[in-house]
Design an enzyme around this catalytic site. Structure first.
Site, PDB file in Angstrom:
ATOM      1  N   LYS A   1      66.223 -12.963 -23.340  1.00  0.00           N
ATOM      2  CA  LYS A   1      64.654 -13.144 -24.365  1.00  0.00           C
ATOM      3  C   LYS A   1      63.532 -12.221 -22.488  1.00  0.00           C
ATOM      4  O   LYS A   1      63.258 -13.256 -21.594  1.00  0.00           O
ATOM      5  CB  LYS A   1      63.458 -13.946 -24.556  1.00  0.00           C
ATOM      6  CG  LYS A   1      62.802 -13.913 -25.489  1.00  0.00           C
ATOM      7  CD  LYS A   1      61.909 -15.083 -25.566  1.00  0.00           C
ATOM      8  CE  LYS A   1      60.680 -14.317 -25.333  1.00  0.00           C
ATOM      9  NZ  LYS A   1      59.261 -15.653 -25.973  1.00  0.00           N
TER      10      LYS A   1
ATOM     11  N   GLY B   1      51.007 -19.754 -29.071  1.00  0.00           N
ATOM     12  CA  GLY B   1      50.784 -20.965 -29.006  1.00  0.00           C
ATOM     13  C   GLY B   1      49.338 -20.438 -29.935  1.00  0.00           C
ATOM     14  O   GLY B   1      48.167 -22.380 -29.899  1.00  0.00           O
TER      15      GLY B   1
ATOM     16  N   ALA C   1      56.884 -16.141 -31.798  1.00  0.00           N
ATOM     17  CA  ALA C   1      55.730 -16.346 -31.220  1.00  0.00           C
ATOM     18  C   ALA C   1      54.419 -16.266 -32.408  1.00  0.00           C
ATOM     19  O   ALA C   1      54.245 -15.326 -33.289  1.00  0.00           O
ATOM     20  CB  ALA C   1      55.119 -15.307 -30.231  1.00  0.00           C
ATOM     21  N   GLY C   2      53.346 -17.298 -32.610  1.00  0.00           N
ATOM     22  CA  GLY C   2      52.266 -17.156 -33.030  1.00  0.00           C
ATOM     23  C   GLY C   2      52.083 -17.752 -34.622  1.00  0.00           C
ATOM     24  O   GLY C   2      51.106 -17.892 -35.390  1.00  0.00           O
TER      25      GLY C   2
ATOM     26  N   ASN D   1      57.913 -22.384 -30.860  1.00  0.00           N
ATOM     27  CA  ASN D   1      57.680 -23.619 -29.920  1.00  0.00           C
ATOM     28  C   ASN D   1      56.618 -24.285 -30.067  1.00  0.00           C
ATOM     29  O   ASN D   1      56.825 -25.832 -30.826  1.00  0.00           O
ATOM     30  CB  ASN D   1      57.772 -22.753 -28.532  1.00  0.00           C
ATOM     31  CG  ASN D   1      58.154 -23.635 -27.893  1.00  0.00           C
ATOM     32  OD1 ASN D   1      58.617 -23.495 -26.420  1.00  0.00           O
ATOM     33  ND2 ASN D   1      57.677 -25.100 -28.262  1.00  0.00           N
ATOM     34  N   THR D   2      55.488 -23.984 -30.179  1.00  0.00           N
ATOM     35  CA  THR D   2      54.093 -24.421 -29.917  1.00  0.00           C
ATOM     36  C   THR D   2      53.987 -25.640 -31.101  1.00  0.00           C
ATOM     37  O   THR D   2      53.845 -26.631 -31.629  1.00  0.00           O
ATOM     38  CB  THR D   2      53.154 -23.892 -29.751  1.00  0.00           C
ATOM     39  OG1 THR D   2      53.055 -22.429 -28.721  1.00  0.00           O
ATOM     40  CG2 THR D   2      52.106 -24.192 -29.404  1.00  0.00           C
TER      41      THR D   2
HETATM   42  C1  LIG Z   1      58.991 -20.439 -26.203  1.00  0.00           C
HETATM   43  C2  LIG Z   1      58.906 -18.968 -25.732  1.00  0.00           C
HETATM   44  O1  LIG Z   1      59.694 -18.084 -26.126  1.00  0.00           O
HETATM   45  C3  LIG Z   1      57.201 -18.584 -26.184  1.00  0.00           C
HETATM   46  O2  LIG Z   1      57.133 -17.332 -25.191  1.00  0.00           O
HETATM   47  C4  LIG Z   1      57.125 -17.908 -27.507  1.00  0.00           C
HETATM   48  O3  LIG Z   1      56.997 -17.095 -27.558  1.00  0.00           O
HETATM   49  C5  LIG Z   1      56.766 -18.977 -28.662  1.00  0.00           C
HETATM   50  O4  LIG Z   1      55.591 -18.034 -29.320  1.00  0.00           O
HETATM   51  P1  LIG Z   1      54.784 -20.242 -29.897  1.00  0.00           P
HETATM   52  O5  LIG Z   1      54.746 -21.527 -29.213  1.00  0.00           O
HETATM   53  O6  LIG Z   1      53.356 -19.507 -30.454  1.00  0.00           O
HETATM   54  O7  LIG Z   1      55.384 -19.847 -30.836  1.00  0.00           O
END
Ligand SMILES: CC(=O)[C@@H](O)[C@H](O)COP(=O)(O)O
EC number: 2.8.1.10
Length: 257
Positions: free
Chosen positions: A96, A157, A184-185, A206-207
């Site tokens: 990635k 995040g 993300a986001g 992730n976050t």
């Molecule tokens: C885990 C990872 O690869 C992060 O760089 C991803 O983009 C997740 O983003 P969030 O934490 O906003 O879900």
């Protein structure tokens, strides 16, 4: 299920492995959600206190395919070097690719991203570029050899969800045959459902899971949401309309006007 570089994954949910309160909670989030892909920040982990510890074994035991990432890289050179470390560590051609271009928004550097993707694709990597919803950039990434794209929903995040719906819809429509993963986001399962309902193949986050009060429950919520959204997409949803239309039949009413 989506196919990335000829590999069919087992779930439309892909999870990051950072920021969990403990390794046990991380593992529970994967088991409970059945997430098919686990992404790992090679630079952070290899250089941090978890390097050389049971963390690598834990990731390998999650039952998910590992997608190493170049999170934290701000230049082509850094990203390419990190990708090589990842290939050695995890014995996978998947990477990635993150090349961050802006400190406040963590927005990808479009120029560096294309250049790093070109170098890595030529070197046999199977690249998953973290990109914006820009269709020109998407076209360039595909032309240098990427076969999957990972457009952002919102800055990493933030939990803001799908900020530019028009741009994302356009991207989906322009590249109907390319696997597209919202990366993300995302902050809520409803936003993930919206993504798969729009036709995106999967989501990576992730976050929102790691920082939830109950990460394993939240991961399960996201897993159910992405499947609900996909079902709706395949079921061909009705078009919204401005005028009301009665949904109950008028024959057989008790009182007629
Ligand atoms: C885990 C990872 O690869 C992060 O760089 C991803 O983009 C997740 O983003 P969030 O934490 O906003 O879900």
């Amino acid at each position: 299920m989506p196919v990335f570089y000829d590999v069919e994954v087992t779930s439309r949910l892909m999870l990051g492995t950072a920021q969990y309160p403990s390794p046990k909670v991380l593992a529970e989030a994967f088991w409970r959600s059945g997430a098919g892909v686990a992404t790992v920040s090679v630079r952070r982990e290899a250089g941090g206190e978890r390097a050389g510890t049971a963390f690598w074994d834990l990731v390998r035991d999650l039952g998910a395919r590992v997608l190493p990432n170049t999170a934290g890289c701000h230049s082509v050179r850094e990203a390419v070097t990190t990708a090589h470390m990842a290939r050695e560590l995890f014995d996978t051609p998947w990477i990635k690719l993150e090349v961050i271009g802006h400190a406040d928004t963590l927005q990808p550097d479009p120029f560096g991203l294309v250049e790093a993707a070109r170098i890595l694709c030529e070197d046999g990597f199977q690249v998953f570029p973290y990109t914006t919803e820009d269709v020109v950039l998407a076209d360039r990434l595909l032309s240098v050899g990427c076969r999957v794209l990972m457009p952002w929903g919102a800055p990493i995040g933030t939990g803001l969800g799908l900020v530019n719906r028009y741009g994302l819809r356009t991207l989906r429509a322009q590249f109907p045959d390319v696997p597209l993963v919202i990366d993300a986001g995302l902050g809520r399962p409803s936003q993930a459902a919206e993504a798969t309902e729009m036709g995106f193949d999967a989501v990576l986050l992730n976050t929102a899971v790691a920082k939830a009060g109950d990460p394993a429950a939240m991961a399960e919520g996201f897993a159910k949401a992405v499947e609900a959204g996909r079902l709706a997409y395949e079921a061909d949803p009705m078009e919204p309309r401005d005028m009301a239309a009665p949904s109950t039949p008028v024959v057989g009413r008790a009182f007629l006007a």
